[in-house]
Design an enzyme around this catalytic site. Structure first.
Site, short mmCIF file in Angstrom:
data_model
loop_
_atom_site.label_atom_id
_atom_site.label_comp_id
_atom_site.label_asym_id
_atom_site.label_seq_id
_atom_site.Cartn_x
_atom_site.Cartn_y
_atom_site.Cartn_z
N ARG A 1 0.80 -1.22 0.00
CA ARG A 1 0.00 0.00 0.00
C ARG A 1 0.84 1.28 0.00
NH1 ARG A 1 -1.89 4.13 0.21
NH2 ARG A 1 -3.97 4.86 0.76
N LYS A 2 2.07 1.17 0.47
CA LYS A 2 2.97 2.34 0.49
C LYS A 2 2.32 3.57 1.11
CE LYS A 2 5.79 0.93 -3.49
NZ LYS A 2 4.99 -0.17 -4.06
N GLY B 1 -0.15 10.30 10.72
CA GLY B 1 -0.58 9.15 11.51
C GLY B 1 -2.08 8.93 11.53
N ASN B 2 -2.83 9.98 11.79
CA ASN B 2 -4.28 9.84 11.89
C ASN B 2 -4.90 9.36 10.58
OD1 ASN B 2 -6.83 10.36 13.43
ND2 ASN B 2 -7.16 11.78 11.72
N THR B 3 -4.41 9.88 9.47
CA THR B 3 -4.97 9.51 8.16
C THR B 3 -4.60 8.07 7.80
OG1 THR B 3 -4.91 11.80 7.43
CG2 THR B 3 -5.01 10.13 5.70
N TYR C 1 15.90 -4.48 -13.00
CA TYR C 1 15.89 -5.86 -12.48
C TYR C 1 17.29 -6.37 -12.18
CZ TYR C 1 11.02 -6.21 -14.06
OH TYR C 1 9.68 -6.02 -14.24
N1 5IU Z 1 7.85 -2.37 -6.32
C1 5IU Z 1 8.95 -2.27 -7.12
N2 5IU Z 1 10.04 -1.57 -6.71
C2 5IU Z 1 10.10 -0.94 -5.50
C3 5IU Z 1 8.95 -1.06 -4.67
C4 5IU Z 1 7.86 -1.78 -5.10
O1 5IU Z 1 8.98 -2.81 -8.22
O2 5IU Z 1 11.12 -0.36 -5.14
I1 5IU Z 1 8.96 -0.19 -2.90
C5 5IU Z 1 6.65 -3.13 -6.70
C6 5IU Z 1 5.94 -2.68 -7.94
C7 5IU Z 1 5.33 -3.94 -8.45
C8 5IU Z 1 6.33 -5.02 -8.06
O3 5IU Z 1 4.11 -4.21 -7.75
O4 5IU Z 1 6.99 -4.51 -6.91
C9 5IU Z 1 7.36 -5.37 -9.11
O5 5IU Z 1 6.73 -5.85 -10.27
P1 5IU Z 1 7.56 -6.43 -11.52
O6 5IU Z 1 8.37 -7.62 -11.00
O7 5IU Z 1 6.49 -6.84 -12.49
O8 5IU Z 1 8.44 -5.33 -12.04
#
Ligand code: 5IU
Length: 272
Positions: free
Chosen positions: A92-93, A98-100, A220
């Site tokens: 969800r990031k 805090g309250n929100t 990657y």
């Molecule tokens: N994701 C990233 N990099 C990050 C973070 C989260 O790729 O630094 I924080 C998430 C985004 C996606 C998944 O939901 O991880 C990676 O997907 P792919 O393997 O399809 O790139």
């Protein structure tokens, strides 16, 4: 140091029940693979999870991208996690005050805290975001990851920012069980603090065996680079497994098996 201990042994390094459960599940299933299922149809989501679940310790979701969401989906997701013995990580990031974030975590249509074992937050608001999320998650035994680094080109989560994220986590070890990061964070930014015996889980997205990136800044690395060379604990794989066709279930299953094997081999190499 934690990365030379087995996952099973490391469950004793944590008091948080979600951290223990993750490590015990990894040991039991011999998997350090989390599959990130970024599809928009709930039927595709359920079918992919059912196919890859035997090979994973964790499924990562973005529940807010599901077009046909209703709460019966949550019951079906829970059924799959009991059937196949894995945990949910809702990516969800959170990034608000805090309250929100407490309201976003507990309520709305998705009621994330009621089903997601693990979620994550940007450290950008400071420690108050942990306090807000912990007010909801701790009584439920949930765990939180802080985003210490990102996999994307040009990420601002580097250097001092990353160090401050680790210091924030260190002050809230009951709830913050680890990081989204590209490398280990043991002792980072410790200065004079006693960090002996410290253990944080490191979950690493941006993993692919073929591709080096996408057209939107994703980068990657291989499972071996993450787990063996950088000491990551859990590899998070999305498109490397489900590709471009969410209906190609046989291919998806084979790819999950392949990434699971690569991740576990890199872990055994690290222990050796
Ligand atoms: N994701 C990233 N990099 C990050 C973070 C989260 O790729 O630094 I924080 C998430 C985004 C996606 C998944 O939901 O991880 C990676 O997907 P792919 O393997 O399809 O790139």
């Amino acid at each position: 140091p934690p990365h030379t201990q087995s996952y099973g042994e490391r469950s004793l390094n944590f008091t948080n029940p979600t951290a223990k459960l993750i490590l015990e599940t990894m040991e039991r299933k011999k998997s350090n693979l989390a599959v990130s299922v970024d599809v928009t149809d709930k039927h595709d989501l359920l079918a992919i999870i059912d196919a890859v679940a035997p090979y994973v310790c964790m499924i990562k979701t973005h529940i807010d991208i599901i077009e046909n969401f209703d709460f019966s989906l949550i019951e079906q997701l829970q059924h799959l996690s009991h059937k196949h013995d894995f945990l949910y990580f809702e990516d969800r990031k959170f990034a608000d005050i805090g309250n929100t974030v407490a309201l976003q975590y507990s309520g709305g249509v998705h009621k994330i805290a009621s089903w997601a074992h693990l979620t994550n937050a940007h450290p950008v608001p400071g420690p108050s975001i942990i306090m807000g999320l912990a007010s909801v998650g701790l009584p439920l035994g949930r765990g939180l990851l802080l985003l210490a680094e990102m996999s994307t080109k040009g990420s601002l989560a580097v250097g001092e920012y990353t160090e401050e994220a680790v210091r924030m986590a260190r002050r809230h070890r009951d709830f913050v069980i680890g990081f989204i990061a590209q490398t280990r964070m043991d002792g980072v930014g410790a200065a004079g603090d006693d960090v002996s015996g410290e253990d944080f889980l490191v979950l690493t997205p941006g993993i692919g065996l073929e591709s080096k990136g996408d057209s939107m800044g994703q980068q990657y690395r291989t499972p071996r680079e993450a787990v063996y060379e950088s000491g990551s604990d859990i590899i998070i794989v999305g498109r490397g497994i489900y590709g471009t066709d969410p209906k190609a279930i046989d291919t998806i299953t084979r790819q999950a098996e392949r990434y699971m094997a690569a991740g576990w081999a890199a872990y055994l190499e690290r222990l050796a």
